[in-house]
Design a protein around this motif. Structure first.
Motif, PDB file in Angstrom:
ATOM      1  N   GLU A 142      36.225  34.151 -46.799  1.00 11.90           N
ATOM      2  CA  GLU A 142      36.276  32.833 -46.170  1.00 11.90           C
ATOM      3  C   GLU A 142      35.838  32.862 -44.714  1.00 11.90           C
ATOM      4  O   GLU A 142      36.089  31.916 -43.979  1.00 11.90           O
ATOM      5  N   CYS A 275      39.236  33.247 -36.324  1.00 14.41           N
ATOM      6  CA  CYS A 275      39.991  32.579 -37.390  1.00 14.41           C
ATOM      7  C   CYS A 275      40.348  33.565 -38.499  1.00 14.41           C
ATOM      8  O   CYS A 275      40.651  33.157 -39.629  1.00 14.41           O
ATOM      9  N   PRO A 332      43.465  27.830 -39.471  1.00 15.96           N
ATOM     10  CA  PRO A 332      43.487  28.322 -40.851  1.00 15.96           C
ATOM     11  C   PRO A 332      42.293  27.786 -41.628  1.00 15.96           C
ATOM     12  O   PRO A 332      41.659  26.811 -41.216  1.00 15.96           O
ATOM     13  N   PRO A 333      41.958  28.411 -42.763  1.00 18.17           N
ATOM     14  CA  PRO A 333      40.708  28.077 -43.474  1.00 18.17           C
ATOM     15  C   PRO A 333      40.510  26.603 -43.784  1.00 18.17           C
ATOM     16  O   PRO A 333      39.418  26.065 -43.581  1.00 18.17           O
ATOM     17  N   ASP A 334      41.541  25.893 -44.260  1.00 17.41           N
ATOM     18  CA  ASP A 334      41.376  24.492 -44.640  1.00 17.41           C
ATOM     19  C   ASP A 334      41.020  23.619 -43.434  1.00 17.41           C
ATOM     20  O   ASP A 334      40.110  22.775 -43.499  1.00 17.41           O
ATOM     21  N   GLU A 335      41.717  23.826 -42.323  1.00 17.08           N
ATOM     22  CA  GLU A 335      41.436  23.044 -41.121  1.00 17.08           C
ATOM     23  C   GLU A 335      40.075  23.402 -40.540  1.00 17.08           C
ATOM     24  O   GLU A 335      39.347  22.547 -40.036  1.00 17.08           O
ATOM     25  N   ARG A 337      37.441  24.442 -42.209  1.00 17.29           N
ATOM     26  CA  ARG A 337      36.393  23.827 -43.027  1.00 17.29           C
ATOM     27  C   ARG A 337      36.218  22.343 -42.698  1.00 17.29           C
ATOM     28  O   ARG A 337      35.106  21.816 -42.706  1.00 17.29           O
ATOM     29  N   ASP A 338      37.316  21.669 -42.393  1.00 18.39           N
ATOM     30  CA  ASP A 338      37.235  20.253 -42.045  1.00 18.39           C
ATOM     31  C   ASP A 338      36.465  20.055 -40.743  1.00 18.39           C
ATOM     32  O   ASP A 338      35.607  19.163 -40.641  1.00 18.39           O
ATOM     33  N   ARG A 341      32.823  20.740 -41.403  1.00 21.69           N
ATOM     34  CA  ARG A 341      32.215  19.650 -42.172  1.00 21.69           C
ATOM     35  C   ARG A 341      31.856  18.478 -41.263  1.00 21.69           C
ATOM     36  O   ARG A 341      30.802  17.853 -41.416  1.00 21.69           O
ATOM     37  N   ARG A 345      28.818  23.847 -38.783  1.00 15.95           N
ATOM     38  CA  ARG A 345      29.350  25.187 -38.533  1.00 15.95           C
ATOM     39  C   ARG A 345      28.882  25.746 -37.188  1.00 15.95           C
ATOM     40  O   ARG A 345      29.688  26.201 -36.375  1.00 15.95           O
TER      41      ARG A 345
END
Length: 429
Positions: A142, A275, A332-335, A337-338, A341, A345
């Motif tokens: 990730e 991260c 963290p990965p989910d935040e 990625r948001d 997006r 990147r």
């Protein structure tokens, strides 16, 4: 003796301390120094570049410039230092840089390994493991910039280079340096240019170091650099003993080592941009311990100077009542990625790295004398913002994480995955 070219700043400190730890007088520079720079006596030069994730043509150009510099200063063995998790994409930059260096040095084969057992990175039958799991099943899958989705390194490297890769398997390594050399020659005869050497223990790296210490170009993480340093230092001591015996007929003690300077003291601050799972643990440990913490929010303002100015204004309210504050952008990965997006990147990474660089400069102006940076890209941004040319290798705060001592600041540049959870909990004075 050795000229090391590292593809990020924390990797440079890691390899520099590995060489220093095994008796080599090591100088570290951030970026390629000017041609006329006067150097003190040394056995190894380390050039810290920030080429891991930049366009591959730029990475090649900077790496070749560093190569020219270290060769002009007498380095007869070149070491290309990349991350122990082989951080790269299908386009590079490990393969393109290796291709360029091998062509410039004019060697038919480059032996290498990312193995670094002390950091939980091991290579077996060409597969790279992070701890007990294959790399592609670790949190590196990730990674925001270089997601590693394949654990088989010959396949990863073949996608980045026009040349073939092969493996020196562990049973061969365990038979010793001569067997390693024979396997390398057999691979070379088969047209293999890049030989990935298995290693799961430090003794494997020591054997590899003995087999490779006369090769003109070697690559890998800090583990193999330590194996090479051991081989070079053993050869140096052996030559000194033989010379003394020839002159006096008596042996001399075969000892070597350094007395490291004391740990630096003074006002401290922590800047975290990585991260990685380990850095997230370290950030959480600081917050749990009650250390003041401020998060840079890329979604709140897309201006690095604004983000930095607000962080420094917050910092000014924390001192001297609190110690060693934390400014971080780690998510963290989910935040993460948001954010990527919504901003992209590359844009989000550039924004936050630049902001942390501005924060570092502001902290130095506020008489902070110790800066702790978490993350390779973060460390590079901070060093460049401060305009620091290089420094001396000081004591290690953790294995492979040394203090870098400069005239104005002491820096602890930590790779995202390195250190125990409490590493960032430094005292403020």
């Amino acid at each position: 003796m050795i000229g090391a070219i590292a593809d990020d700043f924390t990797g440079a400190t890691d390899v520099a301390v590995a060489l220093h730890r095994h008796g080599l007088r090591t100088l570290l520079y951030f970026g390629t120094p000017p041609a006329d720079l006067a150097l003190p006596a040394h056995d190894a030069l380390v050039i810290a570049l920030k080429t891991r994730t930049i366009p591959k043509d730029e990475a090649v150009t900077q790496s070749l410039a560093a190569l020219d510099w270290v060769r002009s200063r007498g380095s007869c063995q070149i070491y290309f230092k990349y991350c122990s998790t082989f951080d790269s994409t299908p386009e590079g930059n490990i393969g393109p840089v290796l291709d360029a260096l091998a062509d410039a040095v004019d060697v038919p084969m480059v032996a290498m390994t990312p193995s670094s057992p002390e950091h939980g990175r091991t290579q077996y039958l060409g597969y790279l493991f992070a701890g007990d799991v294959p790399l592609a099943e670790s949190p590196m899958r990730e990674h925001p910039l270089t997601p590693m989705t394949d654990s088989y390194l010959p396949r990863v490297l073949d996608a980045q280079s026009a040349h073939r890769s092969g493996v020196v398997p562990l049973p061969v390594v365990r038979r010793g340096p001569a067997a390693i050399a024979d396997r390398l020659e057999a691979l070379r005869a088969q047209g293999v240019r890049y030989a990935l050497v298995d290693a799961v223990m430090d003794d494997d790296l020591a054997a590899a170091g003995q087999a490779l210490h006369r090769m003109r170009l070697v690559a890998g993480a800090a583990g193999l650099a330590a194996g090479l340093a051991r081989a070079h230092e053993a050869a140096k001591i052996h030559a000194a003993v033989e010379d003394e015996q020839a002159r006096n007929g008596d042996p001399v003690p075969a000892t070597a080592g350094h007395t490291p300077p004391p740990l630096p003291t003074g006002r401290a601050a922590v800047l975290a941009g990585s991260c990685s799972a380990r850095t997230l643990e370290q950030v959480a440990a600081m917050i749990k311990a009650g250390r003041p913490a401020y998060r840079l929010d890329a979604l709140a303002a897309q201006d690095a100077e604004v983000l930095a100015r607000e962080a420094l204004a917050w910092y000014d309210t924390q001192w001297p009542e609190h110690g060693a504050p934390l400014v971080y952008s780690s998510l963290p990965p989910d935040e993460l990625r948001d954010v990527q997006r919504r901003l992209g990147r590359e844009r989000s990474a550039e924004l936050l790295e630049s902001a942390l660089g501005h924060v570092a400069k502001g902290l130095a102006e506020r008489d902070v004398t110790r800066l702790i940076a978490a993350g390779g890209e973060t460390s590079g941004a901070i060093v460049r913002a401060l305009g620091l040319p290089g420094g001396l290798i000081g004591p290690e705060a953790a294995r492979g994480v040394p203090w870098i001592l400069t005239p104005s600041l002491s820096l602890l540049l930590k790779s995202g995955n390195f250190g125990e959870p409490d590493l960032l909990l430094v005292e403020s004075q």
